[in-house]
Design an enzyme around this catalytic site. Sequence first.
Site, PDB file in Angstrom:
ATOM      1  N   HIS A  71      -1.141   8.323   2.704  1.00 11.19           N
ATOM      2  CA  HIS A  71       0.095   8.986   3.108  1.00 11.19           C
ATOM      3  C   HIS A  71       1.051   9.202   1.940  1.00 11.19           C
ATOM      4  O   HIS A  71       1.868  10.120   1.973  1.00 11.19           O
ATOM      5  CB  HIS A  71       0.785   8.191   4.219  1.00 11.19           C
ATOM      6  CG  HIS A  71       0.194   8.429   5.567  1.00 11.19           C
ATOM      7  ND1 HIS A  71       0.750   9.279   6.495  1.00 11.19           N
ATOM      8  CD2 HIS A  71      -0.931   7.944   6.151  1.00 11.19           C
ATOM      9  CE1 HIS A  71       0.004   9.305   7.584  1.00 11.19           C
ATOM     10  NE2 HIS A  71      -1.020   8.498   7.406  1.00 11.19           N
ATOM     11  N   VAL A  75       0.670  13.483  -0.662  1.00 13.12           N
ATOM     12  CA  VAL A  75       1.837  14.359  -0.531  1.00 13.12           C
ATOM     13  C   VAL A  75       2.437  14.628  -1.909  1.00 13.12           C
ATOM     14  O   VAL A  75       3.357  13.941  -2.360  1.00 13.12           O
ATOM     15  CB  VAL A  75       2.883  13.756   0.425  1.00 13.12           C
ATOM     16  CG1 VAL A  75       4.051  14.710   0.615  1.00 13.12           C
ATOM     17  CG2 VAL A  75       2.240  13.441   1.773  1.00 13.12           C
ATOM     18  N   ASP A  79       3.759   8.625  -5.976  1.00  9.32           N
ATOM     19  CA  ASP A  79       5.003   8.149  -6.593  1.00  9.32           C
ATOM     20  C   ASP A  79       5.822   7.216  -5.708  1.00  9.32           C
ATOM     21  O   ASP A  79       7.005   6.986  -5.959  1.00  9.32           O
ATOM     22  CB  ASP A  79       5.872   9.339  -7.006  1.00  9.32           C
ATOM     23  CG  ASP A  79       6.371  10.152  -5.814  1.00  9.32           C
ATOM     24  OD1 ASP A  79       5.906   9.905  -4.675  1.00  9.32           O
ATOM     25  OD2 ASP A  79       7.226  11.037  -6.012  1.00  9.32           O
ATOM     26  N   PRO A 167      -2.998  16.508   6.813  1.00  8.75           N
ATOM     27  CA  PRO A 167      -3.584  17.178   7.969  1.00  8.75           C
ATOM     28  C   PRO A 167      -3.280  16.435   9.266  1.00  8.75           C
ATOM     29  O   PRO A 167      -3.190  15.210   9.285  1.00  8.75           O
ATOM     30  CB  PRO A 167      -5.087  17.169   7.667  1.00  8.75           C
ATOM     31  CG  PRO A 167      -5.283  16.055   6.693  1.00  8.75           C
ATOM     32  CD  PRO A 167      -4.006  15.928   5.926  1.00  8.75           C
ATOM     33  N   ASP A 255     -17.223  -0.084   6.882  1.00 13.45           N
ATOM     34  CA  ASP A 255     -18.659   0.133   6.710  1.00 13.45           C
ATOM     35  C   ASP A 255     -19.036   1.512   7.229  1.00 13.45           C
ATOM     36  O   ASP A 255     -18.179   2.288   7.654  1.00 13.45           O
ATOM     37  CB  ASP A 255     -19.463  -0.970   7.412  1.00 13.45           C
ATOM     38  CG  ASP A 255     -19.166  -1.072   8.907  1.00 13.45           C
ATOM     39  OD1 ASP A 255     -18.611  -0.098   9.468  1.00 13.45           O
ATOM     40  OD2 ASP A 255     -19.482  -2.110   9.518  1.00 13.45           O
TER      41      ASP A 255
END
Length: 330
Positions: A71, A75, A79, A167, A255
Amino acid sequence: MGGKGVMMVAILCLWALSATSEAVTEAEPGLMMNFYKDTCPQAEDIVREQVKLLYKRHKNTAFSWLRNIFHDCAVESCDASLLLDSTRRELGEKEHDRSFGLRNFRYIEEIKEALERECPGVVSCSDILVLSAREGIEAVGGPYIPLKTGRRDGLKSRTDMLESYLPDHNESISVVLEKFKSIGIDTPGLVALLGSHSVGRTHCVKLVHRLYPEVDPSLNPDHVPHMLHKCPDSIPDPKAVQYVRNDRGTPMVLDNNYYRNILDNKGLLLVDHQLAHDKRTRPIVKKMAKDQAYFFKEFTRAIQILSENNPLTGSKGEIRKQCNLANKNH
């Protein structure tokens, strides 16, 4: 050429060499392995120990570390803009709908505090976010991933860009592929990253559209009763902790069971179903379902690419004193 001409050429060559040398000297350092070896030699060990302690106390922290890196780094820049609190003028990324279910940010602060005690003002929150993801991946049985460090922290949230980069689970696989491609992650990398759905859980608000008013016929009928039991309301309370485990077989292990599940139509999200059935991704899904080493190889490569997405380095950005606040707001 006369003596004066030769002398002039020599002077110009020396000047050019000197200018080149200065440019190299002044070039800002980028990401590198073991960036803190001189300024905070224990940095990566401290992150590792803190993640282990937190995982021992709260198993679900590992899933948070893994979601954080996606997340944040997907984007525009890796940072730590994800960690910033909302202000009166700006909604923080973690408050956006696309960030629903993200949690445990306070544990990033615990790691930051431990590092500040050892090396005040040295280790960035963006490096903490990336390194904690690596340790979280290993804690749930995933591969150890060598990662570069040297990131600096952004000054503002990028909430207005979230939908352009992240997405949605209802978007077509074509859109998802294109968004990952924009940050340098190819189709095998995308398939591997979505393998992180092997661990953790999906909140009911994200999947009830596949259950109500009618059950999605593409779902495995043997799996539907469990989903209905865990998500009994067609409009679940977003504040209620209602969820379905992504993988009932090995819910706490990263896994390749995820790929076997989605080939058996047990994927919870639409993107899981599309991944298993789209002609561009299905062959890779089938290969990863059979070969965990291949999954781990592609997963490692994808995480490395993701973690190096457009970082702030050198004199760009800052080293935050507190991960949820830019220094100007501290």
